[in-house]
Design a protein around this motif. Structure first.
Motif, PDB file in Angstrom:
ATOM      1  N   SER A  19       6.110   0.341   7.504  1.00 35.77           N
ATOM      2  CA  SER A  19       7.065   0.813   6.848  1.00 35.77           C
ATOM      3  C   SER A  19       8.221  -0.595   6.758  1.00 35.77           C
ATOM      4  CB  SER A  19       7.932   1.874   7.234  1.00 35.77           C
ATOM      5  OG  SER A  19       8.786   1.452   8.352  1.00 35.77           O
ATOM      6  N   ARG A  20       8.954  -0.801   5.787  1.00 37.00           N
ATOM      7  CA  ARG A  20       9.775  -1.864   5.633  1.00 37.00           C
ATOM      8  C   ARG A  20      10.595  -2.010   7.180  1.00 37.00           C
ATOM      9  NH1 ARG A  20      12.454  -4.878   1.805  1.00 37.00           N
ATOM     10  NH2 ARG A  20      11.385  -3.610   0.197  1.00 37.00           N
ATOM     11  N   ASN A  21      11.193  -0.808   7.536  1.00 36.89           N
ATOM     12  CA  ASN A  21      11.996  -0.787   8.867  1.00 36.89           C
ATOM     13  C   ASN A  21      10.912  -1.392   9.805  1.00 36.89           C
ATOM     14  OD1 ASN A  21      14.406   0.058  10.277  1.00 36.89           O
ATOM     15  ND2 ASN A  21      12.843   1.338  11.294  1.00 36.89           N
ATOM     16  N   GLY A  22       9.806  -0.705   9.955  1.00 31.15           N
ATOM     17  CA  GLY A  22       8.873  -1.294  11.052  1.00 31.15           C
ATOM     18  C   GLY A  22       8.546  -2.439  10.973  1.00 31.15           C
ATOM     19  N   ILE A  26       0.922  -1.067  -0.042  1.00 30.44           N
ATOM     20  CA  ILE A  26       0.237   0.030   0.057  1.00 30.44           C
ATOM     21  C   ILE A  26       0.910   1.176  -0.054  1.00 30.44           C
ATOM     22  CG2 ILE A  26      -1.772   1.403   1.345  1.00 30.44           C
ATOM     23  CD1 ILE A  26      -2.411  -1.461   2.538  1.00 30.44           C
ATOM     24  N   GLU A  27       0.859   1.999  -0.757  1.00 25.91           N
ATOM     25  CA  GLU A  27       1.581   3.182  -0.999  1.00 25.91           C
ATOM     26  C   GLU A  27       1.054   4.192   0.067  1.00 25.91           C
ATOM     27  OE1 GLU A  27       4.338   4.376  -2.662  1.00 25.91           O
ATOM     28  OE2 GLU A  27       4.513   1.977  -3.152  1.00 25.91           O
ATOM     29  N   TYR A  28       1.935   4.681   0.988  1.00 29.68           N
ATOM     30  CA  TYR A  28       1.536   5.777   1.906  1.00 29.68           C
ATOM     31  C   TYR A  28       2.580   6.696   2.198  1.00 29.68           C
ATOM     32  CZ  TYR A  28      -0.779   8.246   5.642  1.00 29.68           C
ATOM     33  OH  TYR A  28      -1.348   9.257   6.361  1.00 29.68           O
ATOM     34  N   ALA A  29       2.471   7.786   2.252  1.00 29.94           N
ATOM     35  CA  ALA A  29       3.404   8.637   2.802  1.00 29.94           C
ATOM     36  C   ALA A  29       4.793   8.503   1.838  1.00 29.94           C
ATOM     37  CB  ALA A  29       3.769   8.734   4.234  1.00 29.94           C
ATOM     38  N   GLY A  30       4.733   8.185   0.590  1.00 31.49           N
ATOM     39  CA  GLY A  30       5.830   8.302  -0.130  1.00 31.49           C
ATOM     40  C   GLY A  30       6.632   6.997  -0.237  1.00 31.49           C
ATOM     41  N   GLN A  31       5.959   5.864   0.515  1.00 28.78           N
ATOM     42  CA  GLN A  31       6.627   4.696   0.703  1.00 28.78           C
ATOM     43  C   GLN A  31       5.802   3.357   0.540  1.00 28.78           C
ATOM     44  OE1 GLN A  31       8.403   3.851   4.527  1.00 28.78           O
ATOM     45  NE2 GLN A  31       7.933   6.257   4.908  1.00 28.78           N
ATOM     46  N   ALA A  32       6.301   2.301   0.343  1.00 31.78           N
ATOM     47  CA  ALA A  32       5.632   0.970   0.302  1.00 31.78           C
ATOM     48  C   ALA A  32       5.315   0.457   1.681  1.00 31.78           C
ATOM     49  CB  ALA A  32       6.243  -0.068  -0.460  1.00 31.78           C
ATOM     50  N   THR A  33       4.136   0.464   2.219  1.00 33.27           N
ATOM     51  CA  THR A  33       3.615  -0.421   3.580  1.00 33.27           C
ATOM     52  C   THR A  33       2.905  -1.267   3.298  1.00 33.27           C
ATOM     53  OG1 THR A  33       1.615   1.168   3.680  1.00 33.27           O
ATOM     54  CG2 THR A  33       3.727   2.330   4.406  1.00 33.27           C
ATOM     55  N   LEU A  34       2.675  -2.043   4.369  1.00 33.64           N
ATOM     56  CA  LEU A  34       1.968  -3.454   4.630  1.00 33.64           C
ATOM     57  C   LEU A  34       0.871  -2.996   5.874  1.00 33.64           C
ATOM     58  CD1 LEU A  34       4.662  -5.862   4.177  1.00 33.64           C
ATOM     59  CD2 LEU A  34       3.056  -5.187   2.404  1.00 33.64           C
ATOM     60  N   SER A  35      -0.193  -3.852   5.699  1.00 35.89           N
ATOM     61  CA  SER A  35      -1.205  -3.558   6.850  1.00 35.89           C
ATOM     62  C   SER A  35      -1.256  -4.981   7.732  1.00 35.89           C
ATOM     63  CB  SER A  35      -2.722  -3.796   6.195  1.00 35.89           C
ATOM     64  OG  SER A  35      -2.978  -4.916   5.295  1.00 35.89           O
ATOM     65  N   PHE A  36      -1.924  -5.035   8.803  1.00 30.21           N
ATOM     66  CA  PHE A  36      -1.891  -6.171   9.453  1.00 30.21           C
ATOM     67  C   PHE A  36      -2.416  -7.533   8.889  1.00 30.21           C
ATOM     68  CE2 PHE A  36      -2.862  -3.150  13.332  1.00 30.21           C
ATOM     69  CZ  PHE A  36      -1.325  -3.535  13.902  1.00 30.21           C
ATOM     70  N   ASP A  55       8.428   3.660  11.654  1.00 36.64           N
ATOM     71  CA  ASP A  55       8.030   2.352  11.582  1.00 36.64           C
ATOM     72  C   ASP A  55       6.850   1.945  11.319  1.00 36.64           C
ATOM     73  OD1 ASP A  55      10.760   1.779  12.720  1.00 36.64           O
ATOM     74  OD2 ASP A  55      10.090   2.298  14.721  1.00 36.64           O
ATOM     75  N   PHE A  56       5.855   2.861  11.638  1.00 39.30           N
ATOM     76  CA  PHE A  56       4.381   2.696  11.393  1.00 39.30           C
ATOM     77  C   PHE A  56       3.719   3.895  11.056  1.00 39.30           C
ATOM     78  CE2 PHE A  56       4.376   3.020  15.723  1.00 39.30           C
ATOM     79  CZ  PHE A  56       3.048   3.509  16.059  1.00 39.30           C
ATOM     80  N   PHE A  57       2.464   4.174  10.545  1.00 37.75           N
ATOM     81  CA  PHE A  57       1.619   5.136  10.272  1.00 37.75           C
ATOM     82  C   PHE A  57       0.392   4.699  10.787  1.00 37.75           C
ATOM     83  CE2 PHE A  57       4.717   5.177   6.940  1.00 37.75           C
ATOM     84  CZ  PHE A  57       5.282   6.428   7.070  1.00 37.75           C
ATOM     85  N   TYR A  58      -0.101   5.616  11.783  1.00 35.81           N
ATOM     86  CA  TYR A  58      -1.621   5.295  12.417  1.00 35.81           C
ATOM     87  C   TYR A  58      -2.561   6.409  11.603  1.00 35.81           C
ATOM     88  CZ  TYR A  58      -5.365   5.490  15.543  1.00 35.81           C
ATOM     89  OH  TYR A  58      -6.737   5.718  16.079  1.00 35.81           O
ATOM     90  N   LEU A  59      -3.646   5.677  11.094  1.00 31.02           N
ATOM     91  CA  LEU A  59      -4.559   6.442  10.373  1.00 31.02           C
ATOM     92  C   LEU A  59      -5.905   6.429  10.899  1.00 31.02           C
ATOM     93  CD1 LEU A  59      -2.356   5.607   8.200  1.00 31.02           C
ATOM     94  CD2 LEU A  59      -3.803   6.189   6.461  1.00 31.02           C
ATOM     95  N   ASN A  60      -6.198   7.602  11.555  1.00 25.74           N
ATOM     96  CA  ASN A  60      -7.493   7.761  12.161  1.00 25.74           C
ATOM     97  C   ASN A  60      -8.771   7.445  11.177  1.00 25.74           C
ATOM     98  OD1 ASN A  60      -9.918   9.546  12.805  1.00 25.74           O
ATOM     99  ND2 ASN A  60      -8.920   9.288  14.797  1.00 25.74           N
ATOM    100  N   ALA A  61      -9.824   6.625  11.643  1.00 27.36           N
ATOM    101  CA  ALA A  61     -10.920   6.268  10.650  1.00 27.36           C
ATOM    102  C   ALA A  61     -11.541   7.429  10.374  1.00 27.36           C
ATOM    103  CB  ALA A  61     -11.837   5.318  11.688  1.00 27.36           C
TER     104      ALA A  61
END
Length: 91
Positions: free
Chosen positions: A80-83, A7-17, A47-53
């Motif tokens: 993030s990858r680091n997270g 998932i692209e977010y904040a300019g980087q590839a991220t993964l959800s739970f 390491d992670f991004f928290y997105l409020n509903a």
């Protein structure tokens, strides 16, 4: 195993739970429990991004529709990858 599309977010590839659980072939909730155990060692916005509903409703709904997050997701956490490495205890 199905290909995991980040998932692209904040300019980087991220993964959800959900993606982390699928990537590691574990039951639903395993990545969330690991996050709770290591939360104090992880840095938000790095390491992670928290997105409020309330603030990210449309984005969260689009990810539910695409199957990238659990249907039951309210507030979204993306790693993030680091997270992800830190979550596994590798970083």
């Amino acid at each position: 195993m199905a290909r995991i599309n980040p998932i692209e977010y904040a300019g980087q590839a991220t993964l959800s739970f959900k993606q982390l659980d699928e990537l590691n072939g574990v039951e639903k909730g395993t990545a969330f429990r690991a996050f709770k155990r290591r939360r104090e060692q992880l840095v938000e916005q790095i390491d992670f991004f928290y997105l409020n509903a309330a603030e990210h409703a449309a984005f969260i709904e689009s990810l539910k529709a695409s199957g990238q997050i659990y249907r039951s997701t309210n507030h979204l956490v993306l790693f993030s990858r680091n997270g992800y490495q830190r979550l596994l205890g590798l970083g």
